[in-house]
Design an enzyme around this catalytic site. Structure first.
Site, PDB file in Angstrom:
ATOM      1  N   LYS A  13     -45.503  14.547  -6.340  1.00 30.71           N
ATOM      2  CA  LYS A  13     -45.222  15.737  -6.942  1.00 30.71           C
ATOM      3  C   LYS A  13     -46.543  16.503  -6.777  1.00 30.71           C
ATOM      4  O   LYS A  13     -46.817  17.638  -6.436  1.00 30.71           O
ATOM      5  CB  LYS A  13     -44.608  16.017  -8.189  1.00 30.71           C
ATOM      6  CG  LYS A  13     -43.220  15.083  -8.168  1.00 30.71           C
ATOM      7  CD  LYS A  13     -42.467  15.462  -9.732  1.00 30.71           C
ATOM      8  CE  LYS A  13     -43.321  14.928 -10.816  1.00 30.71           C
ATOM      9  NZ  LYS A  13     -43.291  13.287 -10.635  1.00 30.71           N
ATOM     10  N   ARG A  92     -38.289  18.450 -17.982  1.00 32.11           N
ATOM     11  CA  ARG A  92     -38.213  16.910 -17.814  1.00 32.11           C
ATOM     12  C   ARG A  92     -37.246  16.539 -18.927  1.00 32.11           C
ATOM     13  O   ARG A  92     -36.618  15.335 -18.998  1.00 32.11           O
ATOM     14  CB  ARG A  92     -39.509  16.297 -18.442  1.00 32.11           C
ATOM     15  CG  ARG A  92     -40.159  15.582 -17.467  1.00 32.11           C
ATOM     16  CD  ARG A  92     -41.293  14.988 -18.280  1.00 32.11           C
ATOM     17  NE  ARG A  92     -42.213  13.966 -17.366  1.00 32.11           N
ATOM     18  CZ  ARG A  92     -43.180  14.194 -16.808  1.00 32.11           C
ATOM     19  NH1 ARG A  92     -43.624  15.314 -16.336  1.00 32.11           N
ATOM     20  NH2 ARG A  92     -43.632  13.005 -16.241  1.00 32.11           N
ATOM     21  N   ARG A 131     -53.188   4.566  -7.705  1.00 32.98           N
ATOM     22  CA  ARG A 131     -53.655   5.699  -7.828  1.00 32.98           C
ATOM     23  C   ARG A 131     -54.916   5.781  -8.408  1.00 32.98           C
ATOM     24  O   ARG A 131     -55.216   4.949  -9.490  1.00 32.98           O
ATOM     25  CB  ARG A 131     -52.779   6.657  -8.477  1.00 32.98           C
ATOM     26  CG  ARG A 131     -53.352   8.041  -8.721  1.00 32.98           C
ATOM     27  CD  ARG A 131     -52.173   8.942  -9.355  1.00 32.98           C
ATOM     28  NE  ARG A 131     -51.490   8.702 -10.514  1.00 32.98           N
ATOM     29  CZ  ARG A 131     -50.607   9.361 -11.016  1.00 32.98           C
ATOM     30  NH1 ARG A 131     -50.077  10.237 -10.265  1.00 32.98           N
ATOM     31  NH2 ARG A 131     -49.771   8.928 -12.066  1.00 32.98           N
ATOM     32  N   ARG A 175     -42.383   4.367 -18.212  1.00 34.94           N
ATOM     33  CA  ARG A 175     -42.223   5.692 -17.631  1.00 34.94           C
ATOM     34  C   ARG A 175     -41.153   5.720 -16.943  1.00 34.94           C
ATOM     35  O   ARG A 175     -40.435   6.909 -16.820  1.00 34.94           O
ATOM     36  CB  ARG A 175     -43.373   6.139 -16.926  1.00 34.94           C
ATOM     37  CG  ARG A 175     -44.742   6.593 -17.917  1.00 34.94           C
ATOM     38  CD  ARG A 175     -46.044   6.446 -17.435  1.00 34.94           C
ATOM     39  NE  ARG A 175     -46.304   7.630 -16.302  1.00 34.94           N
ATOM     40  CZ  ARG A 175     -46.931   7.652 -15.435  1.00 34.94           C
ATOM     41  NH1 ARG A 175     -47.832   6.533 -15.053  1.00 34.94           N
ATOM     42  NH2 ARG A 175     -47.078   8.412 -14.528  1.00 34.94           N
TER      43      ARG A 175
HETATM   44  P1  AP5 Z   1     -48.913  11.768  -7.340  1.00 35.74           P
HETATM   45  O1  AP5 Z   1     -48.859  12.966  -6.462  1.00 35.74           O
HETATM   46  O2  AP5 Z   1     -50.003  11.841  -8.405  1.00 35.74           O
HETATM   47  O3  AP5 Z   1     -47.595  11.535  -7.946  1.00 35.74           O
HETATM   48  P2  AP5 Z   1     -46.633  12.359  -9.220  1.00 35.74           P
HETATM   49  O4  AP5 Z   1     -45.269  12.587  -8.758  1.00 35.74           O
HETATM   50  O5  AP5 Z   1     -47.441  13.614  -9.450  1.00 35.74           O
HETATM   51  O6  AP5 Z   1     -46.833  11.304 -10.372  1.00 35.74           O
HETATM   52  P3  AP5 Z   1     -47.325  11.564 -11.783  1.00 35.74           P
HETATM   53  O7  AP5 Z   1     -47.418  10.013 -12.361  1.00 35.74           O
HETATM   54  O8  AP5 Z   1     -48.474  12.325 -12.050  1.00 35.74           O
HETATM   55  O9  AP5 Z   1     -46.036  12.199 -12.311  1.00 35.74           O
HETATM   56  P4  AP5 Z   1     -45.495  12.209 -13.775  1.00 35.74           P
HETATM   57  O10 AP5 Z   1     -44.512  13.113 -13.807  1.00 35.74           O
HETATM   58  O11 AP5 Z   1     -45.373  10.605 -14.256  1.00 35.74           O
HETATM   59  O12 AP5 Z   1     -46.815  12.327 -14.610  1.00 35.74           O
HETATM   60  P5  AP5 Z   1     -47.360  13.776 -15.521  1.00 35.74           P
HETATM   61  O13 AP5 Z   1     -48.795  13.943 -15.380  1.00 35.74           O
HETATM   62  O14 AP5 Z   1     -46.482  15.021 -15.193  1.00 35.74           O
HETATM   63  O15 AP5 Z   1     -48.897  10.657  -6.265  1.00 35.74           O
HETATM   64  C1  AP5 Z   1     -48.875   9.192  -6.873  1.00 35.74           C
HETATM   65  C2  AP5 Z   1     -49.950   8.497  -5.915  1.00 35.74           C
HETATM   66  O16 AP5 Z   1     -49.236   8.220  -4.810  1.00 35.74           O
HETATM   67  C3  AP5 Z   1     -51.336   8.772  -5.677  1.00 35.74           C
HETATM   68  O17 AP5 Z   1     -52.208   7.790  -5.448  1.00 35.74           O
HETATM   69  C4  AP5 Z   1     -51.005   9.450  -4.323  1.00 35.74           C
HETATM   70  O18 AP5 Z   1     -52.301   9.472  -3.606  1.00 35.74           O
HETATM   71  C5  AP5 Z   1     -50.122   8.879  -3.756  1.00 35.74           C
HETATM   72  N1  AP5 Z   1     -49.097   9.630  -2.811  1.00 35.74           N
HETATM   73  C6  AP5 Z   1     -48.647  10.778  -2.971  1.00 35.74           C
HETATM   74  N2  AP5 Z   1     -47.917  11.015  -1.893  1.00 35.74           N
HETATM   75  C7  AP5 Z   1     -47.768  10.103  -0.892  1.00 35.74           C
HETATM   76  C8  AP5 Z   1     -46.929   9.751   0.399  1.00 35.74           C
HETATM   77  N3  AP5 Z   1     -46.334  10.605   0.753  1.00 35.74           N
HETATM   78  N4  AP5 Z   1     -47.176   8.711   0.705  1.00 35.74           N
HETATM   79  C9  AP5 Z   1     -48.154   7.791   0.284  1.00 35.74           C
HETATM   80  N5  AP5 Z   1     -48.744   7.678  -0.852  1.00 35.74           N
HETATM   81  C10 AP5 Z   1     -48.540   8.928  -1.751  1.00 35.74           C
HETATM   82  O19 AP5 Z   1     -47.066  13.338 -16.848  1.00 35.74           O
HETATM   83  C11 AP5 Z   1     -47.713  12.226 -17.628  1.00 35.74           C
HETATM   84  C12 AP5 Z   1     -47.276  12.106 -19.261  1.00 35.74           C
HETATM   85  O20 AP5 Z   1     -47.301  13.419 -19.693  1.00 35.74           O
HETATM   86  C13 AP5 Z   1     -45.737  11.883 -19.227  1.00 35.74           C
HETATM   87  O21 AP5 Z   1     -45.544  10.459 -19.137  1.00 35.74           O
HETATM   88  C14 AP5 Z   1     -45.430  12.507 -20.617  1.00 35.74           C
HETATM   89  O22 AP5 Z   1     -46.041  11.596 -21.646  1.00 35.74           O
HETATM   90  C15 AP5 Z   1     -46.337  13.648 -20.721  1.00 35.74           C
HETATM   91  N6  AP5 Z   1     -45.498  14.965 -20.286  1.00 35.74           N
HETATM   92  C16 AP5 Z   1     -45.670  15.625 -18.983  1.00 35.74           C
HETATM   93  N7  AP5 Z   1     -45.030  16.649 -18.738  1.00 35.74           N
HETATM   94  C17 AP5 Z   1     -44.094  16.357 -19.903  1.00 35.74           C
HETATM   95  C18 AP5 Z   1     -42.899  17.168 -20.240  1.00 35.74           C
HETATM   96  N8  AP5 Z   1     -42.560  18.252 -19.338  1.00 35.74           N
HETATM   97  N9  AP5 Z   1     -42.227  16.738 -21.300  1.00 35.74           N
HETATM   98  C19 AP5 Z   1     -42.775  15.835 -22.175  1.00 35.74           C
HETATM   99  N10 AP5 Z   1     -43.985  14.960 -21.812  1.00 35.74           N
HETATM  100  C20 AP5 Z   1     -44.374  15.432 -20.658  1.00 35.74           C
END
Ligand code: AP5
Length: 218
Positions: A13, A92, A131, A175
């Site tokens: 994402k 979420r 990552r 997660r």
């Molecule tokens: P990446 O693009 O970083 O993936 P992502 O889907 O953004 O993954 P996240 O881990 O950031 O999502 P998340 O939802 O867990 O974390 P968030 O920061 O929102 O890609 C991942 C890897 O794959 C990278 O290395 C990239 O290079 C590679 N890649 C990407 N596309 C590719 C492809 N097509 N092919 C091959 N490789 C690829 O949340 C973190 C924490 O914050 C949560 O756990 C929670 O505690 C808190 N939080 C955040 N939002 C909320 C909310 N709304 N409510 C409550 N808690 C929240």
């Protein structure tokens, strides 16, 4: 246009949201990035959020909804001048989705599309454990599929690349469980409202980007 990116941790994402921001000028709102910035700045909110994030749990709804409310209010002027807004990692939970509907409703707006990033668990684990992110500019890398030119150094700003605290193996498993129980009900929630558009998130980034653009009609 307001679009939500919905999908498991590591489904890509953030990577796609950053392309839309850089290449198309969309406004990228990521609750994960906002929470990490609060942690880096050692704010009260950041201290509270860190204890949940380090364990792989969701930060309480009230905290995150407050954060999004603040952002939407402060970005009101900016959002009139951008082609679209991407919500990455929010909502979420169903409670967050209902709060978003109310918030946008008060502003005479609504969510237009929900892009569901479909991917299997093995791919997600491979992606998250490889990552690396730049704390300075937020650029996302992968040690195998998209490495920086110089190991450990950001191509864009020269910052030192880091493994996110919640990308450790034991936290990744947690997660994924949290996603299954608390976030995946949103798939049905948005399907019922005829807003859900699924895409194959396991293919190469450029192919995923084409699918994203097609759904958004850009
Ligand atoms: P990446 O693009 O970083 O993936 P992502 O889907 O953004 O993954 P996240 O881990 O950031 O999502 P998340 O939802 O867990 O974390 P968030 O920061 O929102 O890609 C991942 C890897 O794959 C990278 O290395 C990239 O290079 C590679 N890649 C990407 N596309 C590719 C492809 N097509 N092919 C091959 N490789 C690829 O949340 C973190 C924490 O914050 C949560 O756990 C929670 O505690 C808190 N939080 C955040 N939002 C909320 C909310 N709304 N409510 C409550 N808690 C929240």
């Amino acid at each position: 246009m307001i679009a939500i990116l919905l999908g498991a941790p590591g489904s890509g994402k953030g990577t796609q949201a950053k392309v839309l921001q850089e290449d198309r000028g969309w406004l990228h709102l990521s609750t994960g990035d906002m929470l990490r910035a609060a942690i880096q700045n050692n704010t009260t909110l950041g201290q509270k959020a860190k204890s949940y994030m380090d364990k792989g749990e969701l930060v309480p709804d009230a905290v995150v909804i407050g954060l999004i409310q603040e952002q939407v209010q402060s970005q009101k002027k900016v959002s009139r001048n951008v082609p679209g807004i991407i919500l990455d990692g929010f909502p979420r939970t169903v409670e967050q989705a209902n709060a978003l509907k109310d918030l946008l409703g008060k502003l005479g707006q609504k969510v237009d599309k929900v892009l569901y990033f479909e991917i299997n668990e093995d791919d997600v684990i491979r992606r998250l454990s490889g990552r690396r992110t730049c704390p300075g500019c937020g650029k996302i890398y992968h040690i195998e599929s998209s490495p920086p030119k110089k190991e450990g150094v950001c191509d864009t700003c020269g910052g030192e690349l880091k493994l996110r605290d919640d990308d450790r193996k034991e936290v990744i498993q947690k997660r994924l469980k949290v996603y299954d129980t608390q976030t995946s009900p949103l798939i049905e929630y948005y399907k019922k409202q005829k807003m859900l558009h699924s895409l194959d998130a396991s293919s190469a980034p450029e192919k995923v980007n084409k699918a994203v653009q097609k759904i958004l009609g850009i």
